[in-house]
Design a protein around this motif. Sequence first.
Motif, mmCIF file in Angstrom:
data_model
loop_
_atom_site.group_PDB
_atom_site.id
_atom_site.type_symbol
_atom_site.label_atom_id
_atom_site.label_comp_id
_atom_site.label_asym_id
_atom_site.label_seq_id
_atom_site.Cartn_x
_atom_site.Cartn_y
_atom_site.Cartn_z
ATOM 1 N N ASN A 19 0.822 -1.208 0.000
ATOM 2 C CA ASN A 19 0.000 0.000 0.000
ATOM 3 C C ASN A 19 0.858 1.260 0.000
ATOM 4 O OD1 ASN A 19 -2.613 -1.107 -0.105
ATOM 5 N ND2 ASN A 19 -2.488 -1.616 2.060
ATOM 6 N N ALA A 20 1.941 1.271 0.758
ATOM 7 C CA ALA A 20 2.835 2.430 0.776
ATOM 8 C C ALA A 20 3.442 2.651 -0.607
ATOM 9 C CB ALA A 20 3.927 2.236 1.818
ATOM 10 N N LEU A 21 3.847 1.575 -1.270
ATOM 11 C CA LEU A 21 4.428 1.715 -2.599
ATOM 12 C C LEU A 21 3.392 2.205 -3.601
ATOM 13 C CD1 LEU A 21 6.804 -1.358 -2.707
ATOM 14 C CD2 LEU A 21 7.372 1.034 -2.295
ATOM 15 N N CYS A 22 2.158 1.734 -3.477
ATOM 16 C CA CYS A 22 1.087 2.222 -4.348
ATOM 17 C C CYS A 22 0.842 3.710 -4.114
ATOM 18 C CB CYS A 22 -0.202 1.437 -4.118
ATOM 19 S SG CYS A 22 -0.152 -0.249 -4.759
ATOM 20 N N ASP A 23 0.876 4.149 -2.851
ATOM 21 C CA ASP A 23 0.719 5.572 -2.540
ATOM 22 C C ASP A 23 1.823 6.393 -3.199
ATOM 23 O OD1 ASP A 23 -1.528 5.055 -0.983
ATOM 24 O OD2 ASP A 23 -0.451 5.205 0.928
ATOM 25 N N ALA A 24 3.072 5.921 -3.113
ATOM 26 C CA ALA A 24 4.189 6.638 -3.723
ATOM 27 C C ALA A 24 4.037 6.684 -5.244
ATOM 28 C CB ALA A 24 5.511 5.980 -3.337
ATOM 29 N N GLU A 25 3.658 5.569 -5.847
ATOM 30 C CA GLU A 25 3.465 5.537 -7.292
ATOM 31 C C GLU A 25 2.378 6.515 -7.713
ATOM 32 O OE1 GLU A 25 4.793 1.003 -8.507
ATOM 33 O OE2 GLU A 25 2.669 1.424 -8.206
ATOM 34 N N GLU A 26 1.287 6.544 -6.957
ATOM 35 C CA GLU A 26 0.184 7.452 -7.277
ATOM 36 C C GLU A 26 0.634 8.908 -7.147
ATOM 37 O OE1 GLU A 26 -4.275 8.519 -5.684
ATOM 38 O OE2 GLU A 26 -3.547 6.483 -5.420
ATOM 39 N N ALA A 27 1.384 9.221 -6.106
ATOM 40 C CA ALA A 27 1.849 10.594 -5.894
ATOM 41 C C ALA A 27 2.787 11.052 -7.008
ATOM 42 C CB ALA A 27 2.548 10.711 -4.537
ATOM 43 N N LEU A 28 3.586 10.120 -7.532
ATOM 44 C CA LEU A 28 4.569 10.472 -8.549
ATOM 45 C C LEU A 28 4.086 10.247 -9.977
ATOM 46 C CD1 LEU A 28 7.706 9.060 -6.756
ATOM 47 C CD2 LEU A 28 7.237 11.463 -7.262
ATOM 48 N N GLY A 29 3.055 9.448 -10.135
ATOM 49 C CA GLY A 29 2.558 9.160 -11.473
ATOM 50 C C GLY A 29 3.470 8.243 -12.266
ATOM 51 N N VAL A 30 4.293 7.470 -11.559
ATOM 52 C CA VAL A 30 5.214 6.552 -12.218
ATOM 53 C C VAL A 30 5.393 5.320 -11.324
ATOM 54 C CG1 VAL A 30 7.277 7.632 -11.243
ATOM 55 C CG2 VAL A 30 7.465 6.377 -13.378
ATOM 56 N N GLY A 31 5.643 4.180 -11.921
ATOM 57 C CA GLY A 31 5.820 2.944 -11.171
ATOM 58 C C GLY A 31 7.127 2.914 -10.402
ATOM 59 N N ILE A 32 7.161 2.127 -9.357
ATOM 60 C CA ILE A 32 8.351 2.031 -8.508
ATOM 61 C C ILE A 32 9.551 1.498 -9.292
ATOM 62 C CG2 ILE A 32 7.822 -0.263 -7.582
ATOM 63 C CD1 ILE A 32 9.291 2.581 -5.519
ATOM 64 N N ALA A 34 10.325 2.094 -12.405
ATOM 65 C CA ALA A 34 10.900 3.212 -13.150
ATOM 66 C C ALA A 34 11.680 4.130 -12.217
ATOM 67 C CB ALA A 34 9.801 3.992 -13.864
ATOM 68 N N MET A 35 11.185 4.323 -11.001
ATOM 69 C CA MET A 35 11.885 5.162 -10.028
ATOM 70 C C MET A 35 13.230 4.551 -9.653
ATOM 71 S SD MET A 35 9.215 6.614 -7.226
ATOM 72 C CE MET A 35 7.937 5.368 -7.292
ATOM 73 N N MET A 36 13.245 3.232 -9.442
ATOM 74 C CA MET A 36 14.451 2.556 -8.985
ATOM 75 C C MET A 36 15.524 2.516 -10.062
ATOM 76 S SD MET A 36 13.780 1.764 -5.843
ATOM 77 C CE MET A 36 14.838 0.436 -5.324
ATOM 78 N N ASN A 37 15.127 2.667 -11.318
ATOM 79 C CA ASN A 37 16.085 2.570 -12.425
ATOM 80 C C ASN A 37 16.626 3.926 -12.863
ATOM 81 O OD1 ASN A 37 15.971 -0.223 -12.608
ATOM 82 N ND2 ASN A 37 14.126 -0.138 -13.835
ATOM 83 N N GLN A 38 16.398 4.952 -12.065
ATOM 84 C CA GLN A 38 16.922 6.268 -12.407
ATOM 85 C C GLN A 38 17.381 6.978 -11.144
ATOM 86 O OE1 GLN A 38 13.932 9.049 -13.834
ATOM 87 N NE2 GLN A 38 12.322 7.828 -12.908
ATOM 88 N N GLN A 39 18.125 8.038 -11.324
ATOM 89 C CA GLN A 39 18.562 8.853 -10.203
ATOM 90 C C GLN A 39 17.326 9.493 -9.576
ATOM 91 O OE1 GLN A 39 21.770 9.128 -9.303
ATOM 92 N NE2 GLN A 39 21.410 10.538 -7.625
ATOM 93 N N MET A 40 17.135 9.279 -8.282
ATOM 94 C CA MET A 40 15.968 9.835 -7.618
ATOM 95 C C MET A 40 16.282 11.221 -7.081
ATOM 96 S SD MET A 40 13.948 6.784 -5.699
ATOM 97 C CE MET A 40 15.257 5.752 -5.097
ATOM 98 N N GLY A 41 15.424 12.172 -7.395
ATOM 99 C CA GLY A 41 15.583 13.535 -6.931
ATOM 100 C C GLY A 41 14.729 13.809 -5.709
ATOM 101 N N PHE A 42 14.641 15.071 -5.355
ATOM 102 C CA PHE A 42 13.894 15.479 -4.172
ATOM 103 C C PHE A 42 12.430 15.048 -4.237
ATOM 104 C CE2 PHE A 42 17.522 18.108 -3.403
ATOM 105 C CZ PHE A 42 17.535 18.290 -2.032
ATOM 106 N N ARG A 43 11.816 15.181 -5.395
ATOM 107 C CA ARG A 43 10.397 14.829 -5.533
ATOM 108 C C ARG A 43 10.158 13.352 -5.218
ATOM 109 N NH1 ARG A 43 7.405 13.634 -10.576
ATOM 110 N NH2 ARG A 43 5.214 13.867 -10.077
ATOM 111 N N ALA A 44 10.998 12.480 -5.768
ATOM 112 C CA ALA A 44 10.844 11.045 -5.546
ATOM 113 C C ALA A 44 11.133 10.671 -4.096
ATOM 114 C CB ALA A 44 11.748 10.257 -6.485
ATOM 115 N N ILE A 45 12.208 11.229 -3.524
ATOM 116 C CA ILE A 45 12.541 10.902 -2.134
ATOM 117 C C ILE A 45 11.462 11.419 -1.204
ATOM 118 C CG2 ILE A 45 14.196 11.313 -0.261
ATOM 119 C CD1 ILE A 45 15.079 9.234 -2.413
#
Length: 112
Positions: A19-32, A34-45
């Motif tokens: 559920n926490a991961l789904c919340d993060a994905e919804e907030a960012l509009g991108v799947g986890i 995709a987030m893990m495969n790129q440099q994470m910035g302030f928005r993602a963190i």
Amino acid sequence: MNYVNIELDRPRRIRFDTNALCDAEEALGVGIGAMMNQQMGFRAIRALLWAGLRWEDRGLTLERTGALMQRYLEAGGTFESLAEAVTKALLASGLFRTSAGDEGNGEAEAAT
């Protein structure tokens, strides 16, 4: 459930479940993934930290999480230590494998 300790406005524990991961994905509009495969910035963190802290603080908002991050940084904490804590919590969740057959488990400590 596995978590990572972090000192923000008070001692807090970052924990991820589906559920926490789904919340993060919804907030960012991108799947986890995709987030893990790129440099994470302030928005993602910020989104991941928010999602990982909500299990103990359901009233926490993205904006308030950003304020917690700001105070942490102003007090001498680093963005890298925040990113490390979030990453450790993601691995500690057991939902991701760090290498073939290796799963994160147990309570992990992060920089304070």
